[in-house]
Scaffold this active site. Structure first.
Site, short mmCIF file in Angstrom:
data_model
loop_
_atom_site.label_atom_id
_atom_site.label_comp_id
_atom_site.label_asym_id
_atom_site.label_seq_id
_atom_site.Cartn_x
_atom_site.Cartn_y
_atom_site.Cartn_z
N ASP A 92 3.42 -4.27 8.18
CA ASP A 92 1.91 -3.65 7.91
C ASP A 92 0.97 -4.46 8.11
OD1 ASP A 92 -0.24 -2.54 7.05
OD2 ASP A 92 0.59 -1.78 5.29
N HIS A 115 0.93 -1.27 -0.20
CA HIS A 115 0.03 0.00 0.20
C HIS A 115 0.89 1.19 0.04
CE1 HIS A 115 -2.62 3.05 1.86
NE2 HIS A 115 -3.60 2.24 1.26
N GLN A 126 -3.91 -5.22 6.95
CA GLN A 126 -5.26 -6.25 6.51
C GLN A 126 -5.16 -7.39 7.18
OE1 GLN A 126 -7.73 -5.16 4.71
NE2 GLN A 126 -7.21 -3.23 3.79
N CYS A 156 -4.67 2.38 -3.57
CA CYS A 156 -3.41 2.59 -3.07
C CYS A 156 -2.31 1.68 -3.39
CB CYS A 156 -3.77 2.98 -1.63
SG CYS A 156 -4.71 4.46 -1.37
N LYS A 189 -10.42 -0.63 10.44
CA LYS A 189 -10.62 -1.81 9.52
C LYS A 189 -10.92 -2.98 10.32
CE LYS A 189 -7.03 -0.18 6.14
NZ LYS A 189 -7.79 0.39 5.26
C1 LIG Z 1 -2.31 -2.82 3.37
C2 LIG Z 1 -2.58 -1.59 3.90
N1 LIG Z 1 -1.67 -0.64 4.59
C3 LIG Z 1 -2.03 0.73 4.87
C4 LIG Z 1 -3.30 1.12 4.82
C5 LIG Z 1 -3.52 2.40 5.29
O1 LIG Z 1 -4.21 2.55 6.10
P1 LIG Z 1 -4.87 3.61 6.71
O2 LIG Z 1 -6.22 4.09 6.04
O3 LIG Z 1 -5.62 3.25 8.23
O4 LIG Z 1 -4.07 4.90 6.98
C6 LIG Z 1 -4.17 0.28 4.07
C7 LIG Z 1 -5.46 0.98 3.98
O5 LIG Z 1 -6.29 0.38 3.15
C8 LIG Z 1 -3.95 -0.91 3.76
O6 LIG Z 1 -4.78 -1.81 3.01
#
Ligand SMILES: Cc1ncc(COP(=O)(O)O)c(C=O)c1O
Length: 420
Positions: free
Chosen positions: A202, A122, A205, A377, A228
């Site tokens: 990260d 992302h 998800q 993203c 989420k």
């Molecule tokens: C794998 C991953 N990392 C980071 C993010 C960013 O998350 P946030 O919207 O909580 O900043 C997302 C958001 O969809 C994501 O799917």
């Protein structure tokens, strides 16, 4: 087995109709999940009964609010098998990852050091490192993909063998492909080839869909987005291995009230208590409470059961959508390994051979089915795979196989409109 019928009662938002009489089928939990009434009521109760600033007052409400905040931090940390001191609350996953860059990266990287990320990330786990490298003179290396679905682990290992790597950042579960990355394997070759490198996971998800044990994963930093995983928007966090906080390798990146010890005109000393040190300014107590209640809600369901439920939806969606005319489902065929670990979770993305992802999402919405379209993203991933855009159906505990049937049925409308 989760009983989605019982769970659905906690999510009244999902009983509404849209576009006249269409049942709302929410398949966009990868962007943000819905929140159960338990979470909403906890937030509302906090504001109705306990509102006050933390730590700075001696009066009853301030005491109560401080207690709510500290108890919530403890519950959230425990959900991840971490200590309360290791948790830094943030507004979203992006802020958590930025915190690593400012609090650790700016203090520990120098010109020529290497940061490793991947093409599956992302933007939050890539652009942050691009900027960190610009500030420090470090070099960013990006691991590529194999078969448009997994990380190229041989390339990953080669980069580690050949470079002075100081930081490795990768995603646990891809938000576009659903791929569950082999954390243990990656961590073991990082430790083998570049033992001093710090590891960022990260977990945006993964945390909503599977047990995530911070210490068990043996990473140094773990970022997650509470919003989420059934918690309110504005609730997220960063877990940092305690030794990095204790020896000052990871420093605060926000300064001001709440995190100080003594302040003089030209200098200041900082709080010894680690949770104070990383809580500058007024914290969002209500969101912390909401996040704690969401963690309790998921723990009560059992994260193993949550994972089984999610995997069964992913498998079902993959099978059903693969049979829709003109549709290509991206990523791995859902399977479990010998230990019962799924190779993909959370979502199923797809591409129609003639209908653009945005048109598809709009038509599906007209049938009440909420999905997301675009690059999610993950532009580098889309470019590497040669995809302009994908459409993503993503799940959470309240989704059922009937939701996926509704998605598949909605393709009849695509057929009618496009004559496909
Ligand atoms: C794998 C991953 N990392 C980071 C993010 C960013 O998350 P946030 O919207 O909580 O900043 C997302 C958001 O969809 C994501 O799917």
């Amino acid at each position: 087995m989760l009983d989605s019928k019982v769970i659905l009662k906690d999510f009244p938002i999902l009983s509404q109709k849209v576009h006249g009489s269409k049942r709302l089928v929410y398949l966009d939990s990868g962007a943000t999940s819905q929140k159960p009434t338990q979470v909403i009521e906890a937030i509302s109760n906090y504001y109705l009964h306990d509102t006050s600033n933390v730590h700075r007052g001696v009066h009853t409400l301030s005491d109560r609010s401080t207690q709510v905040f500290e108890d919530s931090r403890k519950t959230v940390a425990e959900f991840f098998g971490a200590e309360s001191d290791e948790l830094i609350l943030t507004r979203n996953t992006t802020e958590a990852i930025n915190g690593i860059a400012y609090g650790w990266g700016d203090n520990n990287l120098k010109k020529g050091d290497v940061v490793v990320s991947t093409e599956m990330e992302h933007h939050a786990n890539l652009v942050v490192w691009q900027e960190l490298c610009k500030r420090t003179g470090a070099v960013l290396k990006v691991v590529g993909l194999k078969d448009k679905s997994t990380l190229d682990l041989a390339e990953f290992e080669d980069i580690l063998k050949q470079n002075p790597v100081k930081l490795v950042a990768f995603v646990h579960v891809s938000n576009t492909l659903g791929t569950v990355n082999p954390v243990a394997e990656i961590v073991s070759f990082v430790k083998k080839h570049t033992p001093s490198a710090r590891i960022v996971l990260d977990a945006a998800q993964s945390a909503p869909h599977m047990p995530v044990d911070f210490h068990g994963l043996k990473v140094d930093f773990l970022a997650f987005g509470g919003h989420k995983m059934l918690a309110p928007m504005g609730a997220a966090g960063l877990l940092v291995k305690k030794s990095l906080l204790q020896d000052g390798e990871m420093k605060p990146w926000l300064f001001g009230g709440g995190m100080i010890n003594q302040v003089h005109k030209l200098d200041a000393s900082y709080a010894e208590d680690l949770s104070d040190l990383f809580t500058a300014g007024t914290p969002d107590v209500a969101s912390a409470k909401g996040l704690a209640v969401a963690c309790e809600y998921l723990s009560d369901l059992g994260m193993k059961e949550v994972m089984e439920h999610d995997f069964s939806l992913v498998k079902y969606a993959y099978e059903k959508l693969s049979k829709v005319d003109g549709l290509m489902v991206v990523g791995l065929k859902p399977e479990k390994d010998g230990q019962g670990q799924p190779n993909r979770l959370g979502s199923v993305s797809f591409i129609h051979n003639e209908v653009h992802a945005h048109d598809l999402a709009q038509i599906l919405d007209s049938e009440g089915v909420a999905v997301r379209s675009g690059h999610h993203c993950t532009m580098p991933l889309h470019i590497a795979c040669g995809w302009q855009a994908t459409t993503r159906a993503s799940f959470n505990v309240y989704n059922t196989k009937e939701d996926i049937d509704a998605l598949v049925r909605a393709f009849d409308r695509v057929l009618k409109i496009f004559g496909k």
